[in-house]
Write a protein that holds these residues in place. Structure first.
Motif, short mmCIF file in Angstrom:
data_model
loop_
_atom_site.label_atom_id
_atom_site.label_comp_id
_atom_site.label_asym_id
_atom_site.label_seq_id
_atom_site.Cartn_x
_atom_site.Cartn_y
_atom_site.Cartn_z
N SER A 92 0.83 -1.21 0.00
CA SER A 92 0.00 0.00 0.00
C SER A 92 0.86 1.26 0.00
O SER A 92 0.48 2.28 -0.60
CB SER A 92 -0.94 0.01 1.20
N LEU A 93 2.03 1.22 0.65
CA LEU A 93 2.93 2.37 0.62
C LEU A 93 3.50 2.58 -0.77
O LEU A 93 3.63 3.71 -1.24
CB LEU A 93 4.06 2.17 1.63
N ARG A 94 3.81 1.49 -1.45
CA ARG A 94 4.31 1.60 -2.83
C ARG A 94 3.24 2.20 -3.75
O ARG A 94 3.52 3.06 -4.57
CB ARG A 94 4.73 0.23 -3.36
N ASP A 95 2.00 1.76 -3.58
CA ASP A 95 0.91 2.26 -4.43
C ASP A 95 0.65 3.74 -4.18
O ASP A 95 0.47 4.52 -5.11
CB ASP A 95 -0.37 1.46 -4.17
N LEU A 96 0.64 4.15 -2.92
CA LEU A 96 0.35 5.54 -2.58
C LEU A 96 1.45 6.46 -3.07
O LEU A 96 1.18 7.58 -3.50
CB LEU A 96 0.18 5.69 -1.07
N ALA A 97 2.68 5.98 -3.03
CA ALA A 97 3.82 6.81 -3.44
C ALA A 97 3.98 6.92 -4.95
O ALA A 97 4.80 7.69 -5.43
CB ALA A 97 5.11 6.26 -2.83
N ALA A 98 3.18 6.14 -5.71
CA ALA A 98 3.24 6.16 -7.18
C ALA A 98 4.68 5.92 -7.65
O ALA A 98 5.31 4.96 -7.23
CB ALA A 98 2.69 7.48 -7.70
N ASP A 99 5.22 6.80 -8.50
CA ASP A 99 6.56 6.58 -9.06
C ASP A 99 7.64 6.55 -8.00
O ASP A 99 8.63 5.83 -8.12
CB ASP A 99 6.88 7.66 -10.10
N ALA A 100 7.45 7.35 -6.91
CA ALA A 100 8.44 7.35 -5.84
C ALA A 100 8.48 6.02 -5.11
O ALA A 100 9.45 5.70 -4.43
CB ALA A 100 8.14 8.47 -4.85
N GLY A 101 7.44 5.21 -5.29
CA GLY A 101 7.40 3.91 -4.65
C GLY A 101 8.42 2.93 -5.19
O GLY A 101 8.62 1.85 -4.62
N GLU A 102 9.09 3.29 -6.30
CA GLU A 102 10.14 2.43 -6.86
C GLU A 102 11.28 2.23 -5.86
O GLU A 102 12.01 1.24 -5.95
CB GLU A 102 10.67 3.03 -8.16
N LEU A 104 10.96 1.34 -2.92
CA LEU A 104 10.61 0.15 -2.15
C LEU A 104 10.38 -1.07 -3.03
O LEU A 104 9.98 -2.12 -2.52
CB LEU A 104 9.35 0.42 -1.32
N ALA A 105 10.65 -0.94 -4.33
CA ALA A 105 10.28 -2.01 -5.26
C ALA A 105 10.94 -3.34 -4.92
O ALA A 105 10.32 -4.40 -5.06
CB ALA A 105 10.64 -1.60 -6.69
N ASP A 106 12.18 -3.32 -4.45
CA ASP A 106 12.92 -4.56 -4.18
C ASP A 106 12.88 -4.97 -2.71
O ASP A 106 13.54 -5.93 -2.33
CB ASP A 106 14.38 -4.40 -4.62
N VAL A 107 12.13 -4.23 -1.89
CA VAL A 107 12.09 -4.51 -0.45
C VAL A 107 10.93 -5.44 -0.14
O VAL A 107 9.80 -5.21 -0.58
CB VAL A 107 11.94 -3.21 0.36
N VAL A 139 13.50 -9.35 6.41
CA VAL A 139 13.47 -8.33 5.38
C VAL A 139 14.52 -8.66 4.33
O VAL A 139 15.66 -9.00 4.68
CB VAL A 139 13.76 -6.93 5.95
N THR A 140 14.15 -8.58 3.08
CA THR A 140 15.11 -8.72 1.99
C THR A 140 15.05 -7.48 1.12
O THR A 140 13.99 -6.89 0.92
CB THR A 140 14.82 -9.97 1.13
N VAL A 141 16.20 -7.07 0.61
CA VAL A 141 16.30 -5.96 -0.33
C VAL A 141 16.97 -6.50 -1.57
O VAL A 141 18.20 -6.62 -1.62
CB VAL A 141 17.08 -4.77 0.26
N GLY A 142 16.16 -6.90 -2.57
CA GLY A 142 16.72 -7.57 -3.72
C GLY A 142 17.33 -8.90 -3.29
O GLY A 142 16.99 -9.46 -2.25
N PRO A 143 18.29 -9.40 -4.04
CA PRO A 143 18.90 -10.69 -3.68
C PRO A 143 20.10 -10.56 -2.74
O PRO A 143 20.65 -11.57 -2.30
CB PRO A 143 19.36 -11.23 -5.04
#
Length: 287
Positions: A92-102, A104-107, A139-143
């Motif tokens: 939901s945080l990614r969706d609300l932040a729109a492009d800035a949500g990228e 968190l894309a790998d988190v 928590v993982t951030v990418g691989p």
């Protein structure tokens, strides 16, 4: 006071907000007893005071007012606020932040993230924030980066907000993962313009650092854990400067590794107490 619900960006999730407060018309100070924000499975609570809100509204609605990070941070000098959060999911945080949500894309978060923050002026505008994950969370951030289950995590930071750079100065960080500790002293974190218009925003950061009982920190980097069978001890006298952005990566790092012990397979690579130092210079700009 008021209460309402509006759809969050993109996914159509419900964003519920409630604020209860009092406006003193003699001083035009607004005091919020409690502000609550519910977004998806997450909860944010805060309260504080904003002095002379009448002047702020007049400035913000003026044709001569120029919106910028610097002007907004100057206005925040009238704000004293503290809050806390409970984050259970990031979607939901990614969706609300729109492009800035990228960002968190790998988190990926599996567990509950708690914490809080405060903003107050004592000569300078100071920000304090803390984050915590219990031992069961993962928590993982990418691989590459992971907070493994079985180790509690906490991070506390404080710094002075510089309205001229929209950055943090005099930054202190205390991070723990299990028994491991990482400290940053007299650091800074500053947004900057990229080397070209298409490069977007980059971040400049630097400071002094040291790490203690690094065994748990090593377990958070899978590639390192697979290459080095054992890493224990501490890192002292560290300094770092880096610039990070879409088209730029620059790093300068030095550290004293004398009290660090390393081994690969059954072979000792370095014993604690054996003098060693680390010096890294990396320049990786995309042309």
């Amino acid at each position: 006071e008021g209460e309402g619900a509006v759809p969050a960006a993109r996914a159509g999730r419900t964003l519920q907000a409630e604020m209860r407060g009092t406006l003193d018309r003699r001083t035009w100070q607004f005091a919020a007893d409690q502000t609550t924000l519910l977004l998806g499975g997450n909860r944010f609570v805060g309260g504080g005071a904003l002095s002379n809100i009448r002047t702020l509204v007049q400035d913000w609605t003026s044709d001569q007012y120029e919106w910028s990070a610097a002007s907004l941070l100057d206005d925040l000098g009238n704000l004293n606020w503290a809050g806390s959060w409970e984050v259970r999911e990031l979607e939901s945080l990614r969706d609300l932040a729109a492009d800035a949500g990228e960002v968190l894309a790998d988190v990926r978060l599996d567990g509950l993230l708690t914490g809080g923050w405060s903003l107050e002026r004592h000569g300078a505008l100071r920000l304090h924030a803390n984050f915590a994950l219990d031992a069961s969370a993962k928590v993982t951030v990418g691989p590459r980066l992971v907070k493994p289950a079985g180790h509690a995590f906490s991070l506390a930071l404080s710094g002075t907000i510089d309205s001229a750079t929209a950055g943090l100065e005099a930054l202190d960080v205390d991070c723990s993962l299990g028994e491991a500790r990482l400290f940053v002293d007299r650091g800074y974190l500053r947004p900057a313009l990229g080397p070209s218009p298409s490069a977007g925003l980059v971040v400049d950061a630097g400071g002094k650092f040291e790490a203690q009982q690094v065994e748990a920190l090593a377990a958070s980097v899978p590639e390192l854990a697979s290459a080095v069978r054992e890493m224990r001890g501490r890192v002292e006298g560290g300094r770092f400067v880096f610039r990070l952005g879409q088209d730029v990566l620059r790093l300068h790092l030095t550290a004293d590794l004398t009290e660090l012990a390393l081994s690969a397979d059954s072979r000792p690579l370095k014993q604690a107490g054996q003098w060693a130092s680390l010096w890294v210079d990396l320049l990786c700009d995309r042309q």
